[in-house]
Write a protein that holds these residues in place. Structure first.
Motif, PDB file in Angstrom:
ATOM      1  N   GLY A  91       0.821  -1.204  -0.111  1.00 12.55           N
ATOM      2  CA  GLY A  91      -0.054   0.003   0.130  1.00 12.55           C
ATOM      3  C   GLY A  91       0.667   1.398  -0.040  1.00 12.55           C
ATOM      4  O   GLY A  91       1.665   1.373  -0.777  1.00 12.55           O
ATOM      5  N   TRP A  92       0.281   2.382   0.781  1.00 15.19           N
ATOM      6  CA  TRP A  92       1.121   3.725   0.857  1.00 15.19           C
ATOM      7  C   TRP A  92       0.927   4.403  -0.384  1.00 15.19           C
ATOM      8  O   TRP A  92       1.820   5.249  -0.532  1.00 15.19           O
ATOM      9  CB  TRP A  92       2.672   3.362   1.457  1.00 15.19           C
ATOM     10  CG  TRP A  92       2.727   3.018   2.857  1.00 15.19           C
ATOM     11  CD1 TRP A  92       3.217   1.987   3.246  1.00 15.19           C
ATOM     12  CD2 TRP A  92       2.081   3.886   3.953  1.00 15.19           C
ATOM     13  NE1 TRP A  92       3.424   1.875   4.618  1.00 15.19           N
ATOM     14  CE2 TRP A  92       2.627   2.888   5.222  1.00 15.19           C
ATOM     15  CE3 TRP A  92       1.177   4.919   4.304  1.00 15.19           C
ATOM     16  CZ2 TRP A  92       2.287   3.369   6.384  1.00 15.19           C
ATOM     17  CZ3 TRP A  92       1.118   5.148   5.661  1.00 15.19           C
ATOM     18  CH2 TRP A  92       1.637   4.603   6.480  1.00 15.19           C
ATOM     19  N   GLY A  93      -0.052   3.927  -1.274  1.00 10.27           N
ATOM     20  CA  GLY A  93      -0.049   4.669  -2.600  1.00 10.27           C
ATOM     21  C   GLY A  93       0.696   4.171  -3.564  1.00 10.27           C
ATOM     22  O   GLY A  93       0.762   4.810  -4.801  1.00 10.27           O
ATOM     23  N   TRP A 112       7.779   3.229   4.846  1.00  6.75           N
ATOM     24  CA  TRP A 112       6.797   2.289   4.196  1.00  6.75           C
ATOM     25  C   TRP A 112       7.037   0.985   4.371  1.00  6.75           C
ATOM     26  O   TRP A 112       6.036   0.173   4.027  1.00  6.75           O
ATOM     27  CB  TRP A 112       6.509   2.800   2.771  1.00  6.75           C
ATOM     28  CG  TRP A 112       6.120   4.217   2.507  1.00  6.75           C
ATOM     29  CD1 TRP A 112       5.496   5.094   3.353  1.00  6.75           C
ATOM     30  CD2 TRP A 112       5.849   4.827   1.245  1.00  6.75           C
ATOM     31  NE1 TRP A 112       5.141   6.316   2.805  1.00  6.75           N
ATOM     32  CE2 TRP A 112       5.432   6.202   1.440  1.00  6.75           C
ATOM     33  CE3 TRP A 112       6.304   4.607   0.020  1.00  6.75           C
ATOM     34  CZ2 TRP A 112       5.234   7.114   0.310  1.00  6.75           C
ATOM     35  CZ3 TRP A 112       6.182   5.419  -1.018  1.00  6.75           C
ATOM     36  CH2 TRP A 112       5.743   6.658  -0.766  1.00  6.75           C
ATOM     37  N   THR A 130      -0.886  -8.201  -0.233  1.00  4.88           N
ATOM     38  CA  THR A 130      -2.033  -7.145   0.644  1.00  4.88           C
ATOM     39  C   THR A 130      -3.293  -7.908   0.846  1.00  4.88           C
ATOM     40  O   THR A 130      -3.932  -7.497   2.175  1.00  4.88           O
ATOM     41  CB  THR A 130      -2.420  -5.881  -0.244  1.00  4.88           C
ATOM     42  OG1 THR A 130      -1.126  -4.920  -0.251  1.00  4.88           O
ATOM     43  CG2 THR A 130      -3.688  -5.337   0.217  1.00  4.88           C
ATOM     44  N   ASP A 271      -8.720  -0.483   6.520  1.00  2.00           N
ATOM     45  CA  ASP A 271      -7.870  -0.064   5.736  1.00  2.00           C
ATOM     46  C   ASP A 271      -6.622  -0.439   5.763  1.00  2.00           C
ATOM     47  O   ASP A 271      -5.921  -0.600   6.668  1.00  2.00           O
ATOM     48  CB  ASP A 271      -8.187   1.671   5.817  1.00  2.00           C
ATOM     49  CG  ASP A 271      -6.717   2.088   4.764  1.00  2.00           C
ATOM     50  OD1 ASP A 271      -6.953   1.950   3.706  1.00  2.00           O
ATOM     51  OD2 ASP A 271      -5.832   2.752   5.470  1.00  2.00           O
ATOM     52  N   SER A 272      -5.865  -1.286   4.514  1.00  2.00           N
ATOM     53  CA  SER A 272      -4.783  -1.582   4.607  1.00  2.00           C
ATOM     54  C   SER A 272      -3.721  -0.479   3.942  1.00  2.00           C
ATOM     55  O   SER A 272      -2.482  -0.830   4.187  1.00  2.00           O
ATOM     56  CB  SER A 272      -4.945  -3.182   3.758  1.00  2.00           C
ATOM     57  OG  SER A 272      -5.105  -2.460   2.491  1.00  2.00           O
ATOM     58  N   VAL A 273      -4.244   0.338   3.342  1.00  4.07           N
ATOM     59  CA  VAL A 273      -3.378   1.213   2.314  1.00  4.07           C
ATOM     60  C   VAL A 273      -2.548   2.022   3.235  1.00  4.07           C
ATOM     61  O   VAL A 273      -1.143   2.193   3.158  1.00  4.07           O
ATOM     62  CB  VAL A 273      -3.932   1.882   1.032  1.00  4.07           C
ATOM     63  CG1 VAL A 273      -3.258   2.885   0.465  1.00  4.07           C
ATOM     64  CG2 VAL A 273      -4.594   0.815   0.358  1.00  4.07           C
ATOM     65  N   MET A 274      -3.171   2.560   4.240  1.00  2.00           N
ATOM     66  CA  MET A 274      -2.529   3.783   5.114  1.00  2.00           C
ATOM     67  C   MET A 274      -2.375   3.231   6.435  1.00  2.00           C
ATOM     68  O   MET A 274      -2.351   4.182   7.329  1.00  2.00           O
ATOM     69  CB  MET A 274      -3.407   5.226   4.864  1.00  2.00           C
ATOM     70  CG  MET A 274      -3.463   5.779   3.473  1.00  2.00           C
ATOM     71  SD  MET A 274      -1.765   5.718   2.820  1.00  2.00           S
ATOM     72  CE  MET A 274      -1.212   7.290   3.533  1.00  2.00           C
ATOM     73  N   PRO A 276      -1.226   2.383  10.179  1.00  2.00           N
ATOM     74  CA  PRO A 276      -0.190   2.954  10.721  1.00  2.00           C
ATOM     75  C   PRO A 276       0.949   1.612  10.743  1.00  2.00           C
ATOM     76  O   PRO A 276       0.637   0.676  10.822  1.00  2.00           O
ATOM     77  CB  PRO A 276      -0.270   3.440  12.158  1.00  2.00           C
ATOM     78  CG  PRO A 276      -1.591   2.730  12.325  1.00  2.00           C
ATOM     79  CD  PRO A 276      -2.350   2.540  11.021  1.00  2.00           C
ATOM     80  N   LYS A 277       2.314   2.149  10.822  1.00  2.70           N
ATOM     81  CA  LYS A 277       3.408   1.081  10.807  1.00  2.70           C
ATOM     82  C   LYS A 277       3.192  -0.096  12.060  1.00  2.70           C
ATOM     83  O   LYS A 277       3.420  -1.157  11.798  1.00  2.70           O
ATOM     84  CB  LYS A 277       4.735   1.764  10.894  1.00  2.70           C
ATOM     85  CG  LYS A 277       5.722   0.841  10.486  1.00  2.70           C
ATOM     86  CD  LYS A 277       7.256   1.200   9.970  1.00  2.70           C
ATOM     87  CE  LYS A 277       8.253   0.439   9.778  1.00  2.70           C
ATOM     88  NZ  LYS A 277       9.443   1.085   9.326  1.00  2.70           N
ATOM     89  N   ARG A 280       0.910  -2.582  11.242  1.00  2.00           N
ATOM     90  CA  ARG A 280       1.452  -3.687  10.066  1.00  2.00           C
ATOM     91  C   ARG A 280       2.584  -4.565  10.626  1.00  2.00           C
ATOM     92  O   ARG A 280       2.249  -5.865  10.259  1.00  2.00           O
ATOM     93  CB  ARG A 280       2.186  -2.808   9.125  1.00  2.00           C
ATOM     94  CG  ARG A 280       1.321  -1.847   8.227  1.00  2.00           C
ATOM     95  CD  ARG A 280       1.992  -0.831   7.511  1.00  2.00           C
ATOM     96  NE  ARG A 280       1.249   0.248   6.430  1.00  2.00           N
ATOM     97  CZ  ARG A 280       1.029  -0.128   5.345  1.00  2.00           C
ATOM     98  NH1 ARG A 280       1.656  -1.083   4.778  1.00  2.00           N
ATOM     99  NH2 ARG A 280       0.103   0.809   4.702  1.00  2.00           N
TER     100      ARG A 280
END
Length: 330
Positions: A91-93, A112, A130, A271-274, A276-277, A280
């Motif tokens: 993720g992260w864009g 990231w 993901t 939400d998996s994209v943003m 927080p670390k 994750r």
């Protein structure tokens, strides 16, 4: 370390977009403090949208798509990483606004990246990808809201897909009884092999339904959205939780407030994209402990970089089962 590498790149064309395999140099990469030699990537539903242009996922042109990759750090000016570290990115864009994983090289922000647990190989990291990391976030949300195995069954929608397949394997190992919803009756044996106790046809959930239905499950992992999510909510037991992470059927939610105010149901957005670390790192630590790698292998197929554009079409058409590991160097 060679300057040249192969990548899939999408660019705007007169009729939509062009997707091609090209040779690039390190100067074509975007800003970041860590450069990674990519070993593997994968194909998620969002990647299918990006590769085909079926939805406006790509917002920077031209771009290397691919929202996931796993590999080894080549160079780093980030104090958290050194050459040789095995890392994963989800993720992260990346693959949307920043060059992604369908390349032999990637340069990204170290913030990231997550260091891979020793027990998860780079290939297994992309078999998870993901989709699998999102499945783990869903399971964690159910646990956080008190949905333990003794509370009742767990429904998994889109069961033969990536999120669904990993969710079934995780939930079964943790002791939950899993009901798998799929539109592919031919996948019943596959789903039972992953740990599903019961298979239902997705048509039971995909049409418009009632505000409340018979209480059938204590929790749900939903990757489908729309009527399916609405019906899943309507049939969730008192005090249950529904973890919503996808929109394969649609982005709408034609539901009522009845499940929330009459049964105390919780709708947990995932939400998996943003994410927080810290979350994750927890998810990857849990995957290392709670995911049966034998079941992961059973749901995984291999592909080459040249196969990816077709796989993007296939995953949108519902033709992809489980997970795909893409060897970007083969």
């Amino acid at each position: 370390m060679t300057d040249k590498f192969r990548a899939i790149r999408v660019s705007k064309a007169e009729t939509g977009q062009k997707t091609e395999i090209v040779e690039l140099g390190l100067a074509d990469l975007m800003d970041g403090d860590v450069t990674v030699a990519v070993d593997f990537s994968t194909v998620n539903y969002k990647d299918g949208l990006a590769l085909t242009g079926a939805a406006p996922v790509v917002r920077t042109w031209p771009l290397i798509p691919g929202i996931d990759f796993a590999g080894k750090v080549e160079t780093s000016t980030n104090s958290d990483f050194k050459p040789g570290d095995r890392v994963v990115l989800n993720g992260w864009g990346v693959g949307e606004t920043h060059n992604g994983g369908y390349a032999q090289k990637a340069r990204v922000k170290g913030d990231w990246l997550v260091k891979l647990p020793d027990s998860i190989s780079n290939a297994h990291a992309m078999a998870i990808g993901t989709a699998g990391y999102t499945a783990m976030l869903c399971v964690m949300a159910l646990e956080k809201n008190g949905v333990t195995p003794d509370k009742g069954d767990i429904l998994v929608t889109g069961a033969a897909g990536g999120v669904g397949s990993v969710a079934i394997a995780l939930l079964a190992k943790l002791g939950y009884r899993v009901i798998a919803s799929t539109g592919r009756a031919s996948e019943a044996d596959y789903l039972k092999g992953l740990g599903a106790a019961e298979i239902i046809d997705r048509n039971e959930l995909s049409a418009p339904g009632k505000p409340l239905g018979k209480e059938r499950w204590a929790g749900v992992v939903d990757a489908v959205g729309s009527n399916t999510l609405a019906n899943a909510l309507a049939m969730t037991r008192y005090g249950g939780t529904v973890a919503a992470c996808g929109l394969a059927q649609g982005m709408d939610l034609p539901a009522s407030v009845a499940p929330f105010i009459l049964r105390g149901v919780t709708l947990a957005g995932i939400d998996s994209v943003m994410a927080p670390k810290a979350k994750r790192i927890e998810a990857w630590s849990r995957l290392a402990k709670d995911l049966d790698l034998g079941k992961l292998d059973a749901m995984t197929s291999r592909a080459l970089l040249k196969d990816v554009p077709q796989l993007g079409q296939d995953i949108l058409a519902g033709k992809v089962r489980g997970r795909i590991v893409v060897d970007v160097n083969a």
